[in-house]
Each structure stands twice: as C-alpha cells, then as structure tokens.
Design a protein around this motif. Structure first.
Motif, PDB file in Angstrom:
ATOM      1  N   GLY A 251       0.717  -1.402  -0.125  1.00 28.19           N
ATOM      2  CA  GLY A 251       0.068  -0.067   0.121  1.00 28.19           C
ATOM      3  C   GLY A 251       0.691   1.173  -0.093  1.00 28.19           C
ATOM      4  N   PRO A 252       0.202   2.517  -0.240  1.00 23.59           N
ATOM      5  CA  PRO A 252       1.060   3.867  -0.210  1.00 23.59           C
ATOM      6  C   PRO A 252       1.601   4.093   0.942  1.00 23.59           C
ATOM      7  N   THR A 253       2.714   4.937   0.622  1.00 19.46           N
ATOM      8  CA  THR A 253       3.412   5.716   1.720  1.00 19.46           C
ATOM      9  C   THR A 253       3.053   7.170   1.564  1.00 19.46           C
ATOM     10  N   ASP A 254       2.933   8.096   2.278  1.00 21.61           N
ATOM     11  CA  ASP A 254       2.806   9.420   2.114  1.00 21.61           C
ATOM     12  C   ASP A 254       4.038  10.248   2.145  1.00 21.61           C
ATOM     13  N   ALA A 255       4.215  10.932   0.911  1.00 21.11           N
ATOM     14  CA  ALA A 255       5.505  11.597   0.535  1.00 21.11           C
ATOM     15  C   ALA A 255       6.215  12.489   1.782  1.00 21.11           C
ATOM     16  N   TRP A 256       5.357  13.093   2.187  1.00 23.64           N
ATOM     17  CA  TRP A 256       5.989  14.011   3.277  1.00 23.64           C
ATOM     18  C   TRP A 256       6.193  13.620   4.718  1.00 23.64           C
ATOM     19  N   ILE A 257       5.398  12.324   4.847  1.00 27.03           N
ATOM     20  CA  ILE A 257       5.453  11.678   6.023  1.00 27.03           C
ATOM     21  C   ILE A 257       6.777  10.866   6.091  1.00 27.03           C
ATOM     22  N   THR A 258       7.000  10.151   4.760  1.00 28.24           N
ATOM     23  CA  THR A 258       8.226   9.604   4.583  1.00 28.24           C
ATOM     24  C   THR A 258       9.539  10.357   4.717  1.00 28.24           C
ATOM     25  N   LEU A 259       9.465  11.481   4.013  1.00 28.68           N
ATOM     26  CA  LEU A 259      10.469  12.462   4.011  1.00 28.68           C
ATOM     27  C   LEU A 259      10.902  12.963   5.415  1.00 28.68           C
TER      28      LEU A 259
END
Length: 307
Positions: free
Chosen positions: A50-58
């Motif tokens: 499933g997806p991961t959020d870009a800015w939470i990841t960063l």
C-alpha cells in the motif's frame, strides 16, 4: 553531473524499504533521495503493501540521514492545501537541518484521486500557479509580518507565514513538457527545471524554452539548474542488464531507447549526451528497490566516471 536516486513507492514499498534505499543512497555517495507523490500503483503492480505518504516518509528520512538532499518529483498540488503544504515542507526542512527541496506539479492521475476521495478539479494549472505563489510567499514573509492572498482558487488572510524553513530558500523544482505555460512558471518560481523521461532532443528543446522564458522575465537563464529524470537499468554485462530489465517488466531495447540502460560504459556515454543538452543533474528512477547491488554498481562504475 549530480546523480540523485528517484523512487516510485506507490508501486509497492514500505517505509523500511525506503529507509534502506535512502541510507544506501547516502553511503554510496549519491547527491539526493527523491520520491514520487502518488497513492495508487500504475501498470501491472498490485501496489502491496500500500501507499506511503511522501512528506511523512521524508520527515522520517530527515531524522535518519545526515547528508543527502531530500525531495519530491513531484508533489501534486491537488493533494494538499497550499498553506498546509508550506507548513509541512518547512517542518521537514527543519527536521533535516536544511536539506529539503520541493518539486511541485499540477497533479494528473485521476484514478488515485477517485480512490481516496481527493477532489480532481478540471482547472489544475491555475491552482498550481497560485500554490507556487502562496507557498513561496509564506516562506518569504518576514517574521512578525503577515501574508495575504486573494486568488481565484485560494484566499489567505493575516497568515503569520510560520514556521520558517531551516534554509534561507528551499529550492523549488518545476518540470514538464508544456511549451509555454510551464516555462513561464519555471522562469518565475523555479530554482530547478526538470525534464522527465524525454529524449535528448526533446530535453534540449525544452531547456531552450525555459532559458528563453527566464530571460524574458528579466532573469539570467543560468540562475536555474537544469535536470533530467530517466529510468535506470545498469548491468556489468548484457546478461545482467537483461536480468534487471526483466525484473521490472521492461524490454532492454526499449530501456536503451527511452532511459539509461546498458553497461556502465554505455550509460556514461548516454549521460554525456544529456550533459551536452544542458542537464547538470540526473534523477535515476530506480524501480527495483530491493536490488541494492544495482546502486552499488552505479556508484562504483558510473558515478565514479562523472566526477
């Protein structure tokens, strides 16, 4: 030529996988780790887990890395309100000690908007332009002053323009193939212009449009960094290239035509052609995030020849 690692986590990747790739990116001497901003897989991938959020990841990677730059190609303007985006990016920049860059695009993938209940407006370019003005305006507002904006799509009143990024100026990336509006936006707002997945000839033509637009806007064309994004598939020999192409569901000939594929010598030669077209930075789209030997080969036998 700067080499940056560019990932597509919506195709199926956990945060832990992305962290492993980001740490390898740093350890192997690459300049940056970037990721896409999507919520639904494309093509034949099931997208699991499933997806991961870009800015939470960063945000997570900002605390787990020390040197590499971190950013998006491209954050979708449709996903976040501009004031919220300005806060998120500024906070992640603080968390990283000033290593963040913001790639911002209009948003285009209708299916992921429908899948997660995100409005997908008919007019997206005007929203992107207003978002760029708001985000950069909020960051540039002096402490103790307020920022106001009255646009067609967004209105802000008495915003304190906080928090401030760690950097005096977060680099903003704009990219795309548009012949007129895209170069105009880049000339006004961008620190870097990125040409994604394009031939050498199309890349050189678009760079020329952006340079002309910058000069028309009263800005030196060389104020901008010019970059390219290309899928990468390198092997020490033809058999390894074929194996890596098969693992990502692509054909070797197609990858050689449309990306950076082949032996290290072949890839270095093609990078030279993009350099002649004006690219000084390459985003290497790595599609198999579990093949760390691939990154090691690129570092040892491609990147080493570009320094």
């Amino acid at each position: 030529m700067d080499l940056r690692i560019f990932t597509e986590p919506q195709q199926g990747a956990t945060y832990d996988t992305l962290l492993t790739v980001a740490k390898a990116t740093e350890d192997l001497g690459f300049d940056a780790f970037f990721r896409s901003d999507h919520y639904v897989a494309m093509g034949d991938s099931d997208g699991l887990p499933g997806p991961t959020d870009a800015w939470i990841t960063l945000a997570g990677l900002a605390r787990e890395t020390k040197r590499i730059r971190l950013g998006t190609l491209m954050t979708a303007a449709t996903f976040r309100l501009p004031g919220v985006l300005a806060i998120q990016v500024a906070q992640v920049d603080q968390m990283s000690g000033g290593r963040v860059e913001l790639g911002l695009g209009a948003g285009w993938f209708a299916e992921e908007h429908a899948a997660y209940g995100i409005p997908f407006p008919k007019e997206k370019f005007g929203r992107l332009e207003e978002q760029l003005e708001i985000v950069t305006g909020l960051w540039a507002t002096d402490a103790g002053k307020t920022f106001d904006f009255d646009g067609e799509h967004y209105q802000l009143k008495d915003s304190p323009g906080l928090p401030k990024p760690a950097q005096a100026k977060i680099p903003v990336l704009i990219g795309g193939h548009g012949a007129s509006r895209t170069p105009r936006l880049a000339a006004r707002y961008a620190d870097e212009f990125n040409m994604p997945f394009s031939s050498v000839e199309d890349t050189e033509r678009q760079f020329g449009r952006v340079r002309a637009a910058a000069e028309k806007a009263g800005r030196a064309a060389d104020d901008l960094t010019y970059s390219s994004a290309l899928v990468v598939c390198v092997g020490k020999d033809d058999q390894e290239v074929a194996r890596r192409a098969a693992s990502i569901g692509r054909e070797v000939d197609e990858l050689k035509e449309n990306g950076l594929a082949g032996t290290p010598a072949e890839v270095v030669e093609k990078i030279g052609r993009y350099a002649e077209a004006g690219s000084t930075r390459l985003y290497l789209q790595v599609l198999d995030l579990h093949d760390l030997d691939h990154l090691e080969l690129i570092s040892a036998q491609v990147q080493s020849q570009l320094r």
